[in-house]
Scaffold this motif. Structure first.
Motif, short mmCIF file in Angstrom:
data_model
loop_
_atom_site.label_atom_id
_atom_site.label_comp_id
_atom_site.label_asym_id
_atom_site.label_seq_id
_atom_site.Cartn_x
_atom_site.Cartn_y
_atom_site.Cartn_z
N HIS A 262 1.18 -1.14 -0.23
CA HIS A 262 -0.16 -0.28 -0.01
C HIS A 262 0.96 1.43 0.10
O HIS A 262 1.40 1.59 0.56
N LEU A 263 0.94 2.23 -0.97
CA LEU A 263 1.68 2.74 -1.20
C LEU A 263 1.23 4.23 -0.79
O LEU A 263 0.01 4.22 -1.13
N ILE A 264 1.66 4.95 0.49
CA ILE A 264 0.05 6.28 0.99
C ILE A 264 1.53 7.40 0.70
O ILE A 264 2.97 7.05 0.81
N GLY A 265 1.00 8.50 1.84
CA GLY A 265 1.54 10.02 1.82
C GLY A 265 1.33 8.94 3.82
O GLY A 265 1.07 9.04 4.60
N LYS A 266 2.34 10.04 4.40
CA LYS A 266 2.78 9.41 5.60
C LYS A 266 1.83 10.70 6.20
O LYS A 266 1.49 10.16 7.64
N ASP A 267 0.83 12.05 5.51
CA ASP A 267 -0.45 11.99 6.43
C ASP A 267 -1.73 11.21 7.27
O ASP A 267 -2.29 11.44 7.60
N ILE A 268 -1.13 9.53 5.65
CA ILE A 268 -2.24 9.09 6.30
C ILE A 268 -2.12 7.64 6.79
O ILE A 268 -2.32 6.27 6.72
N LEU A 269 -0.97 7.53 7.64
CA LEU A 269 -0.10 6.87 8.20
C LEU A 269 -0.82 5.66 9.04
O LEU A 269 -0.57 5.05 8.64
N ARG A 270 -1.43 6.38 10.23
CA ARG A 270 -2.26 6.26 11.07
C ARG A 270 -2.73 4.86 10.77
O ARG A 270 -3.54 3.81 11.42
N HIS A 271 -3.92 5.66 9.74
CA HIS A 271 -5.14 4.84 9.28
C HIS A 271 -4.68 3.64 8.70
O HIS A 271 -5.53 2.33 9.55
N HIS A 272 -3.76 3.59 7.77
CA HIS A 272 -2.94 2.32 7.83
C HIS A 272 -2.48 2.15 7.80
O HIS A 272 -2.24 0.24 7.68
N ALA A 273 -1.76 1.73 9.06
CA ALA A 273 -1.12 1.35 10.64
C ALA A 273 -1.11 0.83 11.46
O ALA A 273 -0.71 0.07 11.90
N VAL A 274 -2.35 1.51 11.44
CA VAL A 274 -3.40 1.76 12.68
C VAL A 274 -4.67 0.94 12.49
O VAL A 274 -5.12 -0.83 13.05
N ILE A 275 -5.46 1.37 12.11
CA ILE A 275 -6.58 0.81 11.65
C ILE A 275 -7.22 -0.28 11.00
O ILE A 275 -7.72 -1.19 11.48
N TRP A 276 -5.99 0.27 10.13
CA TRP A 276 -6.47 -1.08 9.08
C TRP A 276 -5.84 -2.62 9.16
O TRP A 276 -6.67 -3.40 8.84
N PRO A 277 -4.78 -2.59 9.86
CA PRO A 277 -4.21 -4.03 10.06
C PRO A 277 -4.81 -5.24 11.52
O PRO A 277 -5.74 -6.39 10.96
N VAL A 278 -5.78 -4.13 11.42
CA VAL A 278 -6.63 -4.22 12.96
C VAL A 278 -7.92 -4.95 12.42
O VAL A 278 -8.00 -5.69 12.97
N LEU A 279 -8.12 -3.75 11.71
CA LEU A 279 -9.88 -4.40 10.69
C LEU A 279 -9.85 -5.02 9.92
O LEU A 279 -10.33 -6.78 10.38
N LEU A 280 -8.95 -5.71 9.76
CA LEU A 280 -8.30 -7.30 8.72
C LEU A 280 -8.46 -8.45 9.53
O LEU A 280 -8.83 -9.23 9.35
N HIS A 281 -7.21 -7.79 10.67
CA HIS A 281 -7.62 -8.98 11.45
C HIS A 281 -8.92 -9.48 12.37
O HIS A 281 -8.99 -10.95 12.48
N ALA A 282 -9.51 -8.37 12.96
CA ALA A 282 -10.88 -8.90 12.41
C ALA A 282 -11.89 -9.36 12.53
O ALA A 282 -12.34 -10.53 12.22
N LEU A 283 -11.16 -8.65 10.73
CA LEU A 283 -12.14 -10.09 9.74
C LEU A 283 -11.60 -11.40 9.58
O LEU A 283 -11.71 -11.68 8.20
N GLY A 284 -10.47 -11.54 10.20
CA GLY A 284 -9.83 -13.17 9.50
C GLY A 284 -8.49 -13.09 8.63
O GLY A 284 -8.49 -14.19 8.03
N LEU A 285 -8.13 -11.60 8.47
CA LEU A 285 -7.72 -11.84 6.70
C LEU A 285 -6.38 -11.19 7.22
O LEU A 285 -5.64 -11.08 8.46
N GLU A 286 -5.72 -11.26 6.20
CA GLU A 286 -3.87 -10.89 6.59
C GLU A 286 -3.46 -9.49 6.73
O GLU A 286 -4.60 -8.57 5.95
N PRO A 287 -2.42 -8.77 7.38
CA PRO A 287 -2.28 -7.43 7.25
C PRO A 287 -1.84 -7.60 6.01
O PRO A 287 -1.21 -8.82 5.48
N PRO A 288 -1.63 -6.53 5.20
CA PRO A 288 -1.36 -6.01 3.81
C PRO A 288 0.40 -6.17 4.48
O PRO A 288 0.88 -6.27 4.94
#
Ligand code: MSP
Length: 523
Positions: A262-288
């Motif tokens: 996932h390529l992103i700018g540094k301003d949206i790091l927390r969304h992608h590095a905190v919320i997103w992996p947790v959401l995936l984990h809760a869905l039973g999916l691997e993180p990016p």
């Protein structure tokens, strides 16, 4: 599927037209995707537009259009720009599309069934432009005003019923997963440390994932309540799985997920590095596998952004300097994780030094000499594989250039890739000076002239391949001027790819690759 490569860009907000910051993420992703294809991978390059939420709703109202008509129009301007910038994406997702809405509904249901979503009363601070809730401890107080700690605008106090996702439950799992770094990497290292520091020093709050329809109607309605729409970030992140069939096509999902980058700018790091992996984990999916946060283009010392009014229109720059020069500049000027300052002066300086005097001059001299001393045909002769003197840490060994380039690509070190390629370009220009084929020709040493010309042509062929992902049009021009058929991107790109030309093959010298930009002289 070990050979697949799934990479994504952020979904761009359609509240205003694209600027250089957006073009940057897009060009970098395109280069990565092209290198992926060049190395034989099956690539899925996903991009798109983020179309719900307050910002878009407000922008549509200001434009006097319905949100749907407005998003259709602005989403189109992004696609037009991507065509202009030669971006070869494989899929373009809009969060207003049915396939995405279905996936978002499936996520809501799954999280609700597993007990990770609950309904609760919220009472606290809310930043409307940022669409973010803040706790009492987080807000800034200046004079009598309460300000958003992020954008420093005045925020309001709200009391309402919403749905929450149990983010807090997964803090330990997330911290361990990031520390471990096996299934989920964050780059550059400084960004990884930033996220770990945040997790070590803060307790995660559950995430409010709905907004009451009475306050904001432009969103995906929650399947749990027709009085609530989905929080725009929660909606948007899900695109990365909805595009590969979440909730609709299990086979497709299994083929492509997890995403490779996932390529992103540094301003949206927390969304992608905190919320997103947790959401995936809760869905039973691997993180990016990797989240890479690049730096910002700044102008006047500040992040380029519409709200600061310091944006440069990429279309204007492309019209003046050409697409490939623009692509080259963005990825050469600043290391990918760092900020860069955009200015036309800097672009012109790089253009003249690296493109006009460096590569352009090299091609034109080589082909002119080939016409003059070899009747425009690739001469026979032994190849010289180390030309000129190596420059600093850069190689002059053409056998090794593809391997070096690919190794830097693995780390998304675009500027290092280009530095290495230009290291060889400099060596080649130096080789011409050292050998002085015009003198050799005068002395009747045709066999030596042949070696020089053949060596230069073989080198230029590898250079064309190496730069093709960055400058697809110019690489093709070099290829065609060398008299080669097909496309540089269709050839294997690996070490020791020599002996490519047939003796006697005709070159096809054309116009100058990068005409020098002359600046008006100051009086
Ligand atoms: N819609 C969200 C992303 C949702 S992803 C599921 C968003 N959109 S955005 O349009 O505001 O930003 C998109 C990307 O452009 C972000 O990666 C952001 O970092 C990048 N840039 C916007 N301005 C930038 C610069 N001045 N410089 C470099 N990139 C910056 O955030």
């Amino acid at each position: 599927m070990p050979n697949k490569y799934y990479l994504t860009t952020p979904l761009y907000y359609v509240n205003s037209k694209p600027h250089i910051g957006h073009a940057y993420t897009q060009i970098a992703s395109d280069v990565l995707a092209r290198y992926g294809r060049l190395s034989g991978k099956e690539v899925l390059f996903l991009t798109g537009t983020d179309e719900h939420g307050q910002k878009v709703d407000k922008a549509a109202k200001e434009a006097g259009e319905t949100p749907q008509a407005f998003t259709d129009r602005i989403s189109g301007t992004f696609r037009e720009l991507w065509t202009l910038l030669d971006i070869r994406y494989d899929d373009f997702i809009r969060t207003t599309e049915e396939r995405h809405k279905l996936a978002v509904a499936a996520v809501w249901k799954k999280l609700h069934d597993s007990g990770d979503v609950y309904r609760d009363k919220y009472s606290g601070w809310y930043c409307t432009p940022d669409e973010t809730f803040w706790t009492e401890a987080q807000v800034l107080r200046e004079g009598g005003a309460v300000l958003c700690p992020d954008c420093r605008r005045v925020i309001e106090h709200l009391e309402e019923e919403n749905f929450f996702f149990k983010l807090s439950k997964y803090q330990v799992w997330l911290t361990q997963t990031i520390r471990d770094g096996k299934s989920f990497r964050i780059l550059p290292e400084t960004r990884r440390n930033e996220v770990l520091g945040f997790l070590d020093n803060n307790t995660l709050q559950d995430l409010c994932i709905s907004r009451p329809k009475s306050r904001l109607s432009w969103g995906i309605v929650s399947p749990l309540s027709d009085q609530h729409v989905t929080y725009v970030w929660f909606d948007a992140l899900i695109n990365y799985i909805s595009a590969v069939g979440y909730g609709a096509d299990e086979k497709k999902l299994n083929k492509w997920w997890p995403a490779d980058v996932h390529l992103i700018g540094k301003d949206i790091l927390r969304h992608h590095a905190v919320i997103w992996p947790v959401l995936l984990h809760a869905l039973g999916l691997e993180p990016p596998k990797l989240v890479f946060a690049h730096g910002w283009w700044v102008q006047g010392g500040e992040k380029m952004s519409k709200s600061r009014g310091n944006v440069t229109d990429p279309v204007e720059i492309v019209q003046k300097y050409g697409v490939d020069a623009f692509r080259y500049f963005l990825l050469r000027e600043a290391p990918f994780g760092s900020d860069g300052t955009f200015s036309e002066e800097a672009l012109i300086a790089r253009y003249n030094a690296d493109l006009a005097n460096g590569l352009g001059n090299l091609l034109s001299r080589t082909l002119t000499m080939c016409e003059k001393y070899c009747a425009g045909a690739i001469p026979p002769g032994q190849l010289v594989k180390n030309v000129g003197e190596p420059k600093g840490q850069f190689t002059n060994d053409m056998d090794k250039l593809p391997g070096i380039v690919m190794a830097h690509m693995q780390n998304l070190s675009f500027s290092h890739v280009l530095e290495n390629i230009w290291g060889v370009v400099t060596c080649m220009n130096e080789y011409i000076e050292q050998k002085a084929p015009w003198k050799l020709a005068k002395e009747g040493k045709q066999a030596e002239v042949d070696v020089v010309i053949r060596t230069l042509c073989e080198h230029l062929k590898v250079i064309a391949q190496a730069i093709a992902p960055f400058m697809p049009t110019k690489a093709q021009e070099i290829w065609s001027q060398l008299g080669l058929s097909g496309k540089p991107m269709d050839m294997p790109f690996k070490d020791n790819m020599w002996g490519f030309f047939e003796n006697g093959a005709q070159i096809a010298k054309g116009t100058s690759l990068f005409p020098r930009i002359e600046l008006p002289k100051n009086e």
